[in-house]
Structure formats: structure tokens, C-alpha cells
Design an enzyme around this catalytic site. Structure first.
Site, PDB file in Angstrom:
ATOM      1  N   LEU A  66       0.820  -1.210   0.000  1.00 17.83           N
ATOM      2  CA  LEU A  66       0.000   0.000   0.000  1.00 17.83           C
ATOM      3  C   LEU A  66       0.858   1.266   0.000  1.00 17.83           C
ATOM      4  O   LEU A  66       0.327   2.371  -0.065  1.00 17.83           O
ATOM      5  CB  LEU A  66      -0.980  -0.014   1.177  1.00 17.83           C
ATOM      6  CG  LEU A  66      -1.940  -1.214   1.194  1.00 17.83           C
ATOM      7  CD1 LEU A  66      -2.955  -1.089   2.330  1.00 17.83           C
ATOM      8  CD2 LEU A  66      -2.666  -1.385  -0.139  1.00 17.83           C
ATOM      9  N   ARG A  67       2.178   1.106   0.076  1.00 14.92           N
ATOM     10  CA  ARG A  67       3.144   2.193  -0.174  1.00 14.92           C
ATOM     11  C   ARG A  67       3.185   3.304   0.864  1.00 14.92           C
ATOM     12  O   ARG A  67       4.011   4.192   0.754  1.00 14.92           O
ATOM     13  CB  ARG A  67       2.907   2.816  -1.550  1.00 14.92           C
ATOM     14  CG  ARG A  67       2.976   1.845  -2.716  1.00 14.92           C
ATOM     15  CD  ARG A  67       4.343   1.224  -2.863  1.00 14.92           C
ATOM     16  NE  ARG A  67       4.458   0.421  -4.088  1.00 14.92           N
ATOM     17  CZ  ARG A  67       5.200  -0.683  -4.185  1.00 14.92           C
ATOM     18  NH1 ARG A  67       5.888  -1.115  -3.137  1.00 14.92           N
ATOM     19  NH2 ARG A  67       5.271  -1.353  -5.316  1.00 14.92           N
ATOM     20  N   ASN A  97       7.421  -3.250   3.449  1.00 13.62           N
ATOM     21  CA  ASN A  97       8.552  -2.603   2.748  1.00 13.62           C
ATOM     22  C   ASN A  97       8.192  -1.170   2.357  1.00 13.62           C
ATOM     23  O   ASN A  97       8.229  -0.779   1.200  1.00 13.62           O
ATOM     24  CB  ASN A  97       8.993  -3.417   1.527  1.00 13.62           C
ATOM     25  CG  ASN A  97       7.899  -3.609   0.506  1.00 13.62           C
ATOM     26  OD1 ASN A  97       6.713  -3.534   0.826  1.00 13.62           O
ATOM     27  ND2 ASN A  97       8.285  -3.842  -0.735  1.00 13.62           N
ATOM     28  N   HIS A 235       4.138 -15.600  -3.233  1.00 14.83           N
ATOM     29  CA  HIS A 235       4.120 -15.595  -4.707  1.00 14.83           C
ATOM     30  C   HIS A 235       4.952 -16.692  -5.388  1.00 14.83           C
ATOM     31  O   HIS A 235       5.907 -16.417  -6.089  1.00 14.83           O
ATOM     32  CB  HIS A 235       4.513 -14.224  -5.256  1.00 14.83           C
ATOM     33  CG  HIS A 235       5.674 -13.545  -4.567  1.00 14.83           C
ATOM     34  ND1 HIS A 235       6.891 -14.128  -4.382  1.00 14.83           N
ATOM     35  CD2 HIS A 235       5.748 -12.307  -4.021  1.00 14.83           C
ATOM     36  CE1 HIS A 235       7.690 -13.268  -3.764  1.00 14.83           C
ATOM     37  NE2 HIS A 235       7.033 -12.163  -3.530  1.00 14.83           N
ATOM     38  N   ASN A 281       8.516  -9.460  -9.977  1.00 14.91           N
ATOM     39  CA  ASN A 281       9.424 -10.395  -9.335  1.00 14.91           C
ATOM     40  C   ASN A 281       8.652 -11.152  -8.268  1.00 14.91           C
ATOM     41  O   ASN A 281       8.134 -10.540  -7.356  1.00 14.91           O
ATOM     42  CB  ASN A 281      10.593  -9.635  -8.697  1.00 14.91           C
ATOM     43  CG  ASN A 281      11.663 -10.579  -8.209  1.00 14.91           C
ATOM     44  OD1 ASN A 281      11.687 -11.744  -8.581  1.00 14.91           O
ATOM     45  ND2 ASN A 281      12.532 -10.092  -7.348  1.00 14.91           N
ATOM     46  N   ASP A 308      -0.260  -9.552  -4.454  1.00 11.15           N
ATOM     47  CA  ASP A 308       1.030  -8.854  -4.585  1.00 11.15           C
ATOM     48  C   ASP A 308       0.822  -7.511  -5.295  1.00 11.15           C
ATOM     49  O   ASP A 308       1.665  -7.061  -6.080  1.00 11.15           O
ATOM     50  CB  ASP A 308       2.065  -9.711  -5.323  1.00 11.15           C
ATOM     51  CG  ASP A 308       3.497  -9.200  -5.099  1.00 11.15           C
ATOM     52  OD1 ASP A 308       3.691  -8.279  -4.275  1.00 11.15           O
ATOM     53  OD2 ASP A 308       4.412  -9.721  -5.755  1.00 11.15           O
TER      54      ASP A 308
END
Lengths: 429, 318, 182
Positions: A66-67, A97, A235, A281, A308
Site C-alpha cells: 500500500l506504499r 517494505n 508468490h 518479481n 502482490d
């Protein structure tokens, strides 16, 4: 107190209670009151006509980005939670992250509060495994769990040190939370931009071999055996990973695994022409991998489907392939991609899809929801499994526009999303 | 005008055998221009060409520049060092700025695979790929084909082995496509750590030993070995590379037939190729350089008529 | 107006015409001194060959010959697009101070000759340049006139002149034909 919600005439499917019936669903005081019985008029109730629709426990996404904090220009918790609601998700787990990394109780508390303030899908924070995701020192799992973290992960990068991963799995047992790992051998994957194979060789792009994922997957499975901890593999993208997970599960090792809708639908062919919206990725793999992952969803080797969801700014994707960032948005296309590639083609039925998108993720991450048991959270997704629509990223609630499905016609569309008995999304006519 | 090249030259993978042959056929008479006292024809008078080089290159840039000037185009060189390119400007912004200055053609050299295509999709000008990452270097491929065709006449059935670091080589890829399309048999020879894992899928023969390649081939195209490959752990040392894979006179003397020697340059003498091979009777390395100018003139010429802006301007003035 | 192709010059007429053109050239130049015949690719080169053969017969000496391909000197590259096949330009001798005869099969707008003059200028500075054409069909767009003409043909609208030469076409003939719709 909010008004009661009556969802009438839909096909109510709750795999957790083995329910599959046509009828009405009543939510009152934020929880499930009645499942299946035909109901008369209820004073002041909000009515949702679900005729011809499927009524499912709300979808739960155990993996999204969600940044916020740090990159509010590409997504905020509020826009991400709104995108989730529009995609039928009533709960999402936010990866840590961020910038700064969500690696302490204050940061976890911030994510939780922002999620509550958004009043869209529920937002559950995931804390970092190591401080700053640097792989050097364990973060304070106990305090983060106390502040609302539901799992730990250094996603975006792997936990490189086997000893550190061992400690994390052991230490997490106290709090009974999964340790979610991004499986990638960083030396094998270094500089890689897509799946390693003929296409990468032709395009002159450095490839990431399947083995970069599989080596880490088997390491994590063996460490779960060693520690008795719960490892959750993020993932998964290869045939080999599926075989390794199966091997672990057959031996009773506490390994669970997720797969993303894009790895169930697209192959490395999407990279042709250097489309940066096909750069992620782990990378898109081959048709054989897609086939194996679909079968793994069907046979239970893969437990959950997670998005993801990874928004990026337009400019960041509008550049040379090798320099473009990894990741695509997924919250608002997940259901349709899954229906188009899994249900419509007969790989799994709608019930299994709901199990993978709602029941199993809630269960594995210890979240409320994923069920219509009486008194359960009033988290509901109403969707039309046959509606066709053309993907137009400009209409998304996410700030992200980076989707490889742009222009695709997909089947399956969310009509309404209810969180805690409150309608947070309803498609206009 | 379906037989021509279209708007851009991005790679030989995307051309038909007929298109490749057409470039080579056009290049042959253009060689004569470079032999004149006045080495210039007015063909591209008024056309503006930008040589946009994001990677250091002497040979390719000079060859393009000569080609452009001999066709009377106006040329501007933009090198990455010292320009806005090195100040963090994105490729798309650079492209749009150039386009705003009304240029007609861009020759681009860039370290990222796909960069030429990226540019071509975003500007109306013709784009010529002068090397993009480890993807393609189509004009080098064409000049190699012309050099081989000058000697062999017809490439069908001829055996060409590409030697060395195929993994990182855009020259290798362009050669594989071009040679295959013109009917040559193609092989590669190098340490497996410098070959793509999917090499077989290019439909080429793979030789693990240079002696086998020499036994088999009519021509060797010897790639430059970048010194960085040693630091990255692909090979142990340059010394050992020369001992195992170097093309030496002793090895060539055991060949069953004369073998043409090509090298795209710049050479590491004593590493991938020994001096007495590079300077020997079967070396066509300098012919490659001469042909490079003619091939690039041909490409400029064949693309020029496909510039919609120039064509519209010409019609408007008529 | 003829709807079918009409023969303007037969093979024998072509032969006679070329002989007369050669004689006129020798007369204009007062002999073979300093003379160079330069044909324009491709049929001009063939006509130049014929002229050279006649001159050699008359004078007992070969006259130097060259070929010009004017493709790269055309002024219509952008509107017509590149001609895929560029021919060879080959001038084996110095042209400085010489008398260069440009030889072509048909003279029409004059643009080809303009291009040929430009190209010759890149090779040197002849003392004099003459123009010899087998057929002048009129229709000039530039102030260019031939010095030696085989035959003047009035070409009606919608028609064209085809010069056939045995080396390329299997026979010698000049034909007036209607332009076929594209």
C-alpha cells in the site's frame, strides 16, 4: 449503529460451513445474523439485490503493497483500501517494505490507524522480520503483534541468512504468526529482469532462473521442519516450487504457500516488446509453470491466492525495461483474472476459488472473516461470475495504472463489498 | 513500398531475408562513393540525424557519422557524458526534446536492451538501433553479412561459427538472425558460462572446443571478450581463455580449409584472437570496417523515404 | 490516338539512328579527341555502348566509357520513396578537361539530366558536356536541351515511350504505348 443490510436472492457460498444455497443474507450490528432463510421486509434495512450473483465471505488478500508511509504519490493506505473494496476484498495485509520500513510497534500502529480511518477494506499490518529489512537483526515481533501485526515478512527481498530465517521461525512460534518469505536466491537472481529462457536470451534481458526461487523455497521448508515454525511462501511461480511444497506438506511440515493471479494466467510471452507492465518479481514464467500452479490451486498444494498488488508511478514504468521497477497492481482485477483463467476454463469451481481467496487466507493468518458462521464479521463480497468487462485502468480506485491486463476483456465482476455490516462498495448501474 | 525497411531498424530478428538482401544489394554500389575524391552524394540533403550515444563508442559512432555525411545529412552527436542524459533525464524526455527540435532520424546506442524500440514507439522520426544492451546491433550484423557475401557470393550452406561471449553479445544475436535468414549454417563456440542457457533454441550448433569449431567452419566471427566477465566470475582468467578458446595461428593451421576471420572490434589481441590471425591473410576485419560505412549509408537511404514528416513536407512543397 | 502499342523505331531503324548519332557526335567534337561517353543506368549505358562501337568502327580507336547511376541525386526521394535498387556509378577515367557525352535513352522532363550534371560535377570539371538521347519526347520541366537526338516523338497524353535494347529486353525497338492504369 448502522442500518441492517439484506442481501437478497443470491447464491450464498461459504466453504467454511459447506454452505451453497440460494437465499438471503442478513447482517446486523456488523455481524452475520441469518444465512439462507428467505426474509420479509426489514425496517430501515439497506437492500442489495443479489439475484444471479454469488454471495461470498469477503475476500482476504494476505499480500499487498500500500506504499504508505513513503510513497503516498503512488498509493496511500486509503486509496489502496478503497481499491481493495472495489475488488471485493474486505481485508488486506499490508507488506512492511514502506519507507521507513514497518519494523516497530509505532510504525505498525500507524498502518493500522490509517486503515481504520480509511473505512474501506480492513487493513492488517505485516511487520518486518528484520530491522530495516536489512537481514541483520530481528525486529520486535512481540511489540508489533501487540500493535496489530498479523505476520512478519521482509517481502521485496528474501531473508538471505539461513540462520536469521531459522531464528525468525523459532521466535515467531511464541506469537503464533506466520513468517512470510520472498523466496529468491539473490546471487542467482541478481540483475534479472524476466524469466530465464529463450525469450530472455532473444530479448537480451538477464534472466532469473526458476532455481533462484526453488533453492530458497526448499531452504525455508527445511527450516520449518527444523524449527516447527509456520513458513508462508510468497508468490510461488514455478513447477519446481509446487513440487517442493508438496514434498513438505506430505511430511507434515508447517508450510503454506500463495500464488498470484498473474502467475496463474500470464506467461513470459507478455514481456515481448519489452512491456514493463509485464515486469514483476518473481517474473512471469512458462506455460508449464502456469499449468502446474493452476493444478496446485486445485489440489491444495497452494493454499491461497494473493495479489502482490504493487502500484508504481506511470513515469517509473515508462522507461527502459531493465530499469523499470517490478510489480503490477492486482486488487481490482484479481477476481476477474481468477474467474477467467481458473473457473471459466474448468480448473476449479467457484467454491474452491472462494476458499482460496477468503477462507484459507483468513484461517492461515489468524484473521476474523472468511466465514458466514453466525455472529461472524459482516464481511461480504457479492459478485457476478459471468459479467464481462474490459479493463480500463483509468477507472481504478488504486492510484496505480500498471496492469498487464489493460484492454483485456475479463469475466467476473464485483457488485458490492460489505465490511462489518457497512456497504463500502457498490457498483452503480 | 512493402519491400523496404519500414520506419525503423531495430534488429535483424524483425527483418525478412528479402529485406536483409535489399540492404546488402543497396550497400554494394554505395561503396564506390567512399572511393571518390568528393565522397558525398546529395541524397539526404536537409535531413537532420542525431547520433544519440548513451554508451561510449568510437568505431560505430564514427562509421555512422561518415555514412550520414557522405549522404549529405546534417548530423548532431549527443554523447551521454556531459549532456542532460547524464543528469538523470529519462530516455523518453530526451526523445521528446529531440523531436521538438524537428529531427528526422535518431541513431541510438544504449546500455538497456529494448531501448531503441522504446524510442521508436514514442517518436515519429526514424530510429536506427546502433546497439541496445545485449539485444541487437543490426548494422554490425549487416556489415558482417556483406563482408561474408563479398567473399562467398552466396551464404546458403556456408558455415559460420560465432566464437566467445554470446551471452552478453548483441553482435552475436544480430549475426545469428541474419545468417540464419540468409541460409547459412550457424554455430557458436565458447565456455558454457558465456552462452545463454537456452542456446539450443536458436537452432545453432554448439561447440565446446574451439578446435571443433575450426574443423567445421568456413568463417569465424570472433567476439570481443569484455574484461568485466572475469570479475563477474564467468571465466577464471584471460590467460586461460586464450589457451582454451583463443583463435591462434597454430589452431588455424590445422583447419581442413581456409577460414575467413571476422571480428567486430575492438580486438583484445592475445586474448580471443592472436595478432598473426588478426593481421593474417584470411582476416577480413578491415573489410568489415569499410563495409560498415556502406551498409549504414544503405540503411539511412532505405529508411529515409519512410519518414512520414519528410514525405508530407515534400508533397506540400510540390 | 493509338490504343495499342505502336512501333516508332524498328530494330533496323534503331541501328541506322545510332550510326547517325555517332556521326553527329564526331562532327560536333571534330573527332574522337578527349571524348568520353557516359551512359545513364540502365538503358543509357546500353545506348552508349552502341555509339562507342560505331565510333570505334569509324575511327579505329576505342573511346572511354563510363556509367552514371543518378538514383542518389534524385530530387524526389521524399515523395516517391527510395528506389530499392541503386545501380553502379563507374567513371574509369578522369573527366577534368574532357568532353563528356551524357547518353540516355529517353529525354523527358530533364530532371534525370539535371541529376547527372550534379553527379558529374562531383567527379571533376569537364571542358564541355554534351547530351545525346535516342528519343526526345518533349515535356521538359527544366531548361535542358539535347545536342544529338535520334528521333523526336510527339507523345500524346496518357502514353509513354519504351526503349527496348537487346541486352536487357531481348530485342531493339522503340514503342509508343498507352499508360496502363496502375
Amino acid at each position: 449503529m448502522s442500518a441492517p443490510v439484506v442481501i437478497r436472492g443470491g447464491r450464498i457460498i461459504d466453504p467454511s460451513a459447506n454452505t451453497d444455497t440460494v437465499g438471503d443474507l442478513l447482517l446486523q450490528d456488523g455481524v452475520v445474523r441469518s444465512v439462507g432463510d428467505r426474509l420479509g421486509a426489514i425496517d430501515g434495512a439497506i437492500e442489495i439485490d443479489a439475484t444471479g450473483r454469488v454471495v461470498s465471505p469477503g475476500f482476504v488478500d494476505v499480500h499487498c503493497h500500500l506504499r504508505e508511509p513513503g510513497r503516498e504519490d503512488v498509493e496511500t493506505i486509503a486509496t489502496g483500501a478503497a481499491a481493495a473494496a472495489a475488488g471485493g476484498f474486505t481485508a488486506v495485509c499490508a507488506m512492511p517494505n514502506t519507507d521507513p520500513v514497518t519494523d516497530n510497534q509505532a510504525a505498525v500502529g500507524f498502518v493500522k490507524r490509517q486503515g481504520e480511518a480509511a473505512r474501506q477494506a480492513r487493513v492488517y499490518p505485516i511487520g518486518a522480520i528484520t530491522i530495516g529489512q536489512k537481514g541483520e537483526r530481528l525486529a520486535e515481533f512481540g511489540e508489533m503483534v501487540g500493535a496489530g501485526a498479523v505476520a512478519v515478512s521482509d517481502d521485496g527481498k528474501p531473508v538471505v541468512s539461513a540462520q536469521m530465517m531459522r531464528s525468525a521461525l523459532e521466535y515467531a512460534r511464541t506469537f503464533n504468526i506466520p513468517v512470510a518469505d520472498h523466496c529468491e536466491d539473490p546471487t542467482l537472481a541478481a540483475g534479472g529482469a524476466m524469466n530465464e529462457g529463450f525469450i530472455s536470451a532473444r530479448l537480451g534481458l538477464k534472466g532469473i532462473p526458476a532455481e533462484a526461487e526453488e533453492i530458497m523455497a526448499i531452504r525455508d521448508i527445511l527450516l520449518a521442519r527444523l524449527t516447527g515454525g509456520h513458513v508462508h511462501l510468497c508468490h510461488m511461480s514455478t513447477v519446481g516450487s509446487v513440487e517442493l511444497i508438496r514434498w513438505g506438506k506430505e511430511r507434515g511440515i508447517r508450510v503454506t504457500a500463495e500464488v498470484c493471479p498473474h502467475h496463474l494466467s500470464l506467461t513470459e510471452d507478455a514481456v515481448e516488446g519489452y512491456d514493463t507492465n509485464a515486469k514483476m518479481n518473481p517474473p512471469l514464467r512458462t506455460a508449464k509453470d502456469v499449468e502446474a500452479l493452476q493444478q496446485a490451486v486445485k489440489d491444495g498444494t497452494i493454499d491461497v491466492i494473493a495479489t502482490d498488488h504493487a502500484p508504481h508511478h506511470y513515469d517509473e514504468k515508462e522507461r527502459e525495461f531493465s530499469d523499470a521497477p517490478n510489480g503490477i497492481i492486482g486488487l481490482e482485477t484479481a477476481l476477474a483474472v481468477n474467474i477467467t483463467w481458473l473457473v471459466k476454463r474448468g480448473v476449479v469451481d467457484v467454491r474452491t476459488l472462494i476458499e482460496k481467496m477468503s477462507c484459507a487466507p483468513a484461517r492461515l493468518f489468524g484473521l476474523p472473516g472468511g466465514t458466514f458462521a453466525k455472529g461472524a464479521l459482516g464481511d461480504v463480497t457479492v459478485f457476478d461470475p459471468t459479467a464481462e468487462w474490459k479493463v480500463d485502468a483509468a477507472t481504478f480506485r488504486s492510484k496505480g495504472r500498471n496492469t498487464p491486463y489493460r484492454g483485456h476483456t475479463l469475466t467476473g465482476r464485483v457488485d458490492a463489498t460489505v465490511v462489518g455490516g457497512r456497504v463500502v462498495f457498490q457498483r452503480g448501474e | 513500398m512493402s519491400g523496404l525497411l519500414g520506419k525503423d531498424l531495430l534488429g535483424l530478428e524483425y527483418l525478412t531475408a528479402e529485406q536483409i538482401t535489399q540492404v546488402l544489394d543497396t550497400a554494394v554500389p554505395l561503396k564506390e562513393i567512399s572511393e571518390r575524391a568528393i565522397k558525398k552524394v546529395p541524397t539526404l540533403r536537409g535531413a537532420t540525424v542525431v547520433n544519440l550515444f548513451f554508451e561510449a563508442s568510437t568505431r560505430t559512432r564514427i562509421s555512422f557519422e561518415f555514412a550520414e555525411k557522405r549522404m549529405s545529412a546534417d548530423t548532431v552527436n549527443v554523447a551521454s557524458a556531459g549532456s542532460s542524459v547524464s543528469k538523470g533525464e529519462t530516455l523518453v524526455d530526451t526523445a521528446r526534446n529531440l523531436e521538438a527540435m524537428r529531427i528526422d532520424m535518431v541513431v541510438i546506442r544504449h546500455g538497456s536492451s529494448g531501448a531503441a524500440r522504446f524510442l521508436a514507439e514514442r517518436i515519429e522520426s526514424n530510429v536506427i538501433n546502433a546497439g541496445d544492451g545485449t539485444h541487437e546491433h543490426p548494422t554490425q550484423g549487416l556489415l558482417d553479412l556483406l563482408t561474408l557475401r563479398d567473399r562467398f557470393g552466396d551464404l546458403r550452406g556456408k558455415r559460420v561459427c560465432i566464437c566467445g561471449d554470446v551471452l552478453h553479445s548483441r553482435v552475436a544475436r544480430s549475426n545469428i538472425w541474419g545468417l540464419t535468414k540468409l541460409g547459412a549454417e550457424v554455430a557458436v563456440c565458447g565456455p558454457r558460462s558465456l552462452l545463454p542457457n537456452a542456446m539450443e533454441e536458436f537452432n545453432v550448433t554448439i561447440f565446446d572446443r574451439i578446435e571443433q569449431a575450426i574443423e567445421w567452419a568456413d568463417a569465424l566471427n570472433i567476439l570481443r571478450l569484455q574484461l568485466e566477465r572475469m570479475q563477474a566470475g564467468h571465466i577464471p582468467s584471460l590467460r586461460e581463455y586464450n589457451r582454451v578458446f583463443g583463435v591462434t595461428r597454430e589452431r588455424l593451421e590445422r583447419a581442413p580449409r581456409d577460414i575467413l576471420i571476422l571480428h567486430p572490434g575492438p580486438m583484445n589481441r592475445g586474448v580471443e584472437i592472436d595478432s598473426d590471425v588478426a593481421d593474417g591473410p584470411h582476416s577480413v576485419i578491415l573489410d568489415q570496417v569499410t563495409n560498415g560505412v556502406a551498409v549504414r549509408m544503405a540503411v539511412l537511404y532505405l529508411l529515409a523515404g519512410h519518414n512520414p514528416k519528410l514525405a508530407a513536407a515534400a508533397k506540400g512543397g510540390a | 490516338m493509338p490504343a495499342e502499342p505502336t512501333v516508332v523505331l524498328t530494330a533496323r531503324a534503331v541501328e541506322r539512328t545510332v550510326r547517325r548519332m555517332a556521326d553527329e557526335l564526331l562532327e560536333l567534337n571534330d573527332g574522337i579527341e578527349r571524348l568520353i561517353l557516359v551512359g545513364i543506368q540502365r538503358r543509357g549505358v546500353q545506348i552508349a555502348e552502341r555509339l562507342a562501337a560505331v565510333i570505334a568502327e569509324r575511327e579505329g580507336r576505342d573511346v572511354p566509357r563510363g556509367a552514371l547511376d543518378i538514383t542518389l541525386y534524385r530530387d524526389d526521394l521524399q515523395s516517391v520513396g527510395p528506389i530499392p535498387l541503386v545501380g553502379r556509378t563507374d567513371l574509369p577515367v578522369e573527366i577534368d578537361g574532357q568532353v563528356v557525352v551524357i547518353v540516355d535513352d529517353v529525354l523527358f522532363t530533364g530532371r534525370t539530366i539535371r541529376a547527372a550534371l550534379d553527379e558529374l560535377a562531383d567527379f571533376g570539371r569537364p571542358a564541355r558536356i554534351l547530351l545525346a538521347v535516342l528519343v526526345d519526347r518533349g515535356g521538359r520541366e527544366l531548361p535542358i536541351q539535347p545536342d544529338v537526338v535520334g528521333k523526336t516523338v510527339d507523345v500524346p497524353l496518357g502514353h509513354r515511350i519504351d526503349v527496348l535494347v537487346s541486352a536487357l529486353d531481348g530485342r531493339d525497338e522503340v514503342v509508343l504505348a498507352p499508360v496502363k492504369p496502375a
